[in-house]
Scaffold this active site. Structure first.
Site, PDB file in Angstrom:
ATOM      1  N   TYR A  48      11.514  -7.795  30.099  1.00 19.03           N
ATOM      2  CA  TYR A  48      10.442  -7.008  29.397  1.00 19.03           C
ATOM      3  C   TYR A  48      11.382  -6.593  28.212  1.00 19.03           C
ATOM      4  O   TYR A  48      12.537  -6.589  27.980  1.00 19.03           O
ATOM      5  CB  TYR A  48      10.020  -6.018  30.191  1.00 19.03           C
ATOM      6  CG  TYR A  48      10.782  -4.655  30.489  1.00 19.03           C
ATOM      7  CD1 TYR A  48      10.944  -3.423  29.486  1.00 19.03           C
ATOM      8  CD2 TYR A  48      11.896  -4.796  31.252  1.00 19.03           C
ATOM      9  CE1 TYR A  48      11.422  -2.579  29.740  1.00 19.03           C
ATOM     10  CE2 TYR A  48      12.727  -3.672  31.407  1.00 19.03           C
ATOM     11  CZ  TYR A  48      12.792  -2.345  30.609  1.00 19.03           C
ATOM     12  OH  TYR A  48      13.341  -1.541  30.800  1.00 19.03           O
TER      13      TYR A  48
ATOM     14  N   ARG B  23      16.650 -10.570  21.969  1.00 19.63           N
ATOM     15  CA  ARG B  23      17.119 -10.108  23.377  1.00 19.63           C
ATOM     16  C   ARG B  23      16.055 -10.729  24.312  1.00 19.63           C
ATOM     17  O   ARG B  23      16.799 -11.114  25.185  1.00 19.63           O
ATOM     18  CB  ARG B  23      17.105  -8.613  23.373  1.00 19.63           C
ATOM     19  CG  ARG B  23      17.629  -8.326  24.712  1.00 19.63           C
ATOM     20  CD  ARG B  23      18.173  -6.723  24.737  1.00 19.63           C
ATOM     21  NE  ARG B  23      16.904  -5.831  24.435  1.00 19.63           N
ATOM     22  CZ  ARG B  23      16.987  -4.574  24.261  1.00 19.63           C
ATOM     23  NH1 ARG B  23      18.056  -3.870  24.437  1.00 19.63           N
ATOM     24  NH2 ARG B  23      15.640  -4.056  24.488  1.00 19.63           N
TER      25      ARG B  23
ATOM     26  N   ARG C  12       4.072 -17.550  48.166  1.00 23.45           N
ATOM     27  CA  ARG C  12       5.390 -16.796  47.894  1.00 23.45           C
ATOM     28  C   ARG C  12       6.563 -17.627  48.539  1.00 23.45           C
ATOM     29  O   ARG C  12       6.486 -18.126  49.393  1.00 23.45           O
ATOM     30  CB  ARG C  12       5.333 -15.737  48.857  1.00 23.45           C
ATOM     31  CG  ARG C  12       6.788 -14.711  48.696  1.00 23.45           C
ATOM     32  CD  ARG C  12       6.555 -13.345  49.533  1.00 23.45           C
ATOM     33  NE  ARG C  12       7.957 -12.497  49.540  1.00 23.45           N
ATOM     34  CZ  ARG C  12       8.961 -12.662  50.143  1.00 23.45           C
ATOM     35  NH1 ARG C  12       8.820 -13.506  51.107  1.00 23.45           N
ATOM     36  NH2 ARG C  12      10.053 -11.983  50.055  1.00 23.45           N
TER      37      ARG C  12
ATOM     38  N   LYS D  90      17.518  -7.806  30.511  1.00 23.28           N
ATOM     39  CA  LYS D  90      16.680  -6.710  30.620  1.00 23.28           C
ATOM     40  C   LYS D  90      15.457  -6.945  31.487  1.00 23.28           C
ATOM     41  O   LYS D  90      14.488  -7.664  31.050  1.00 23.28           O
ATOM     42  CB  LYS D  90      15.970  -6.214  29.159  1.00 23.28           C
ATOM     43  CG  LYS D  90      15.327  -4.802  29.226  1.00 23.28           C
ATOM     44  CD  LYS D  90      14.988  -4.409  27.763  1.00 23.28           C
ATOM     45  CE  LYS D  90      14.175  -3.386  27.618  1.00 23.28           C
ATOM     46  NZ  LYS D  90      15.085  -2.077  28.020  1.00 23.28           N
TER      47      LYS D  90
ATOM     48  N   GLU E  13      25.727   3.749  31.596  1.00 17.47           N
ATOM     49  CA  GLU E  13      24.924   4.136  30.838  1.00 17.47           C
ATOM     50  C   GLU E  13      23.811   4.944  31.383  1.00 17.47           C
ATOM     51  O   GLU E  13      24.230   5.385  32.527  1.00 17.47           O
ATOM     52  CB  GLU E  13      24.014   2.754  30.095  1.00 17.47           C
ATOM     53  CG  GLU E  13      23.699   1.847  31.391  1.00 17.47           C
ATOM     54  CD  GLU E  13      23.107   0.453  31.023  1.00 17.47           C
ATOM     55  OE1 GLU E  13      22.814   0.295  29.601  1.00 17.47           O
ATOM     56  OE2 GLU E  13      23.189  -0.339  31.793  1.00 17.47           O
TER      57      GLU E  13
ATOM     58  N   LEU F 195      23.140  -2.534  29.201  1.00 16.74           N
ATOM     59  CA  LEU F 195      22.149  -3.356  28.482  1.00 16.74           C
ATOM     60  C   LEU F 195      22.681  -3.422  26.997  1.00 16.74           C
ATOM     61  O   LEU F 195      23.287  -2.409  26.567  1.00 16.74           O
ATOM     62  CB  LEU F 195      20.737  -2.603  28.593  1.00 16.74           C
ATOM     63  CG  LEU F 195      19.714  -3.311  27.782  1.00 16.74           C
ATOM     64  CD1 LEU F 195      19.324  -4.798  28.387  1.00 16.74           C
ATOM     65  CD2 LEU F 195      18.615  -2.511  27.686  1.00 16.74           C
TER      66      LEU F 195
END
Length: 286
Positions: free
Chosen positions: A32, A51, A100, A150, A182, A206
């Site tokens: 995302y 990114r 699945r 991310k 972070e 990140l």
């Protein structure tokens, strides 16, 4: 009612649908980005797009249909929802092949899922928290090893924010081998003397888009920058501290684990960098 974007369609949010077999839902198999909107324009859009492409490549996930039109889609959502200040959330998952399975579906027959929606945040740049600063607690960093991607695997950061709330604080910094990695949703910095210290880029953190811009502005303003790990004890002894993220911009930190930094108020470096970043972002926004 918001208009959202799902796989090529603009829809009322109540009509948006994604399969229960989508791998983002079942496996957290998705990435995302969050782009800020100031004055109806997009902040650091090219950085977020670059990114996103890197995250997709790192997970061997194909680009979704619409990737080449993402700027137009973002602008359409801003216009359709009348966003002056706020955020646009974008998510890409590996899609659904109707069941699945741990094995990746064939990308030739299972297209990725692309979803975007807006969040209106009037006065985003005037967040009152910036005037009083944040209180931080430290927690163990228990995330997976590829934090540079991310992904939507945000359970532990969410738990970290809840730990902070329970402790009467605003957020948490994560600690690994005695060093700060972070924040739960932001990059972390300390200031000692005339030097800004923040962890170097690696798989451990990140690669923040706001981080890159802020460090560039700091160097242009003749501030000293060291990119290296720093310890929790170093942080508690710092003159000031702050975090950066797409939604918080530059946010001062005034307390860590009950220890006040400096005089317990937002420091001059964080205040100045916030001012510079917001001013420059408004000028460069698209």
């Amino acid at each position: 009612m918001r208009t959202v974007y799902v796989n090529g369609e603009y829809l009322p949010e109540t009509e948006a649908r994604v399969s229960i077999f989508d791998r983002g839902f079942l496996m957290a198999d998705g990435v995302y980005e969050v782009t800020s909107v100031l004055d109806g324009k997009l902040v650091d859009f090219e950085g977020h797009l670059a990114r996103l492409e890197r995250s997709l490549n790192e997970l061997d996930m194909r680009k979704p249909d619409g990737f080449d039109n993402l700027l137009e889609i973002h602008r359409d959502l801003v216009a359709r929802n009348g966003i002056e200040d706020g955020l646009i959330y974008l998510q890409v998952t590996r899609g659904s092949d109707g069941d699945r399975d741990f094995v990746f579906p064939d990308p030739e027959t299972t297209p990725p899922t692309l979803v975007l929606f807006t969040q209106s945040k009037p006065g985003l740049a005037d967040n009152p928290a910036a005037k009083k600063g944040m209180k931080i607690i430290s927690i163990d960093d228990l995330r997976w090893g590829r934090r540079d991607i991310k992904t939507v695997q945000l359970l532990y950061p969410s738990m970290g924010k809840m730990m902070a709330r329970k402790a009467g604080a605003d957020d948490a910094w994560m600690i690994e081998d005695g060093h700060v990695t972070e924040g739960t949703s932001n990059n972390a910095y300390i200031v000692k003397g005339n030097t800004i210290v923040t962890r170097h880029l690696s798989h451990e953190i990140l690669h923040g888009i706001t981080r890159a811009a802020v460090l560039s502005f700091a160097r242009e303003a003749q501030m000293q920058v060291e990119e290296r790990p720093f310890t929790l004890d170093e942080a508690k002894a710092a003159d000031e501290a702050f975090v950066t993220s797409a939604s918080a911009f530059v946010m001062p930190v005034v307390e860590i684990d009950g220890t006040a930094l400096g005089d317990g108020a937002p420091g001059p470096v964080a205040r100045r960098l916030r001012e510079i970043y917001i001013d420059e972002s408004r000028k460069a926004a698209v």
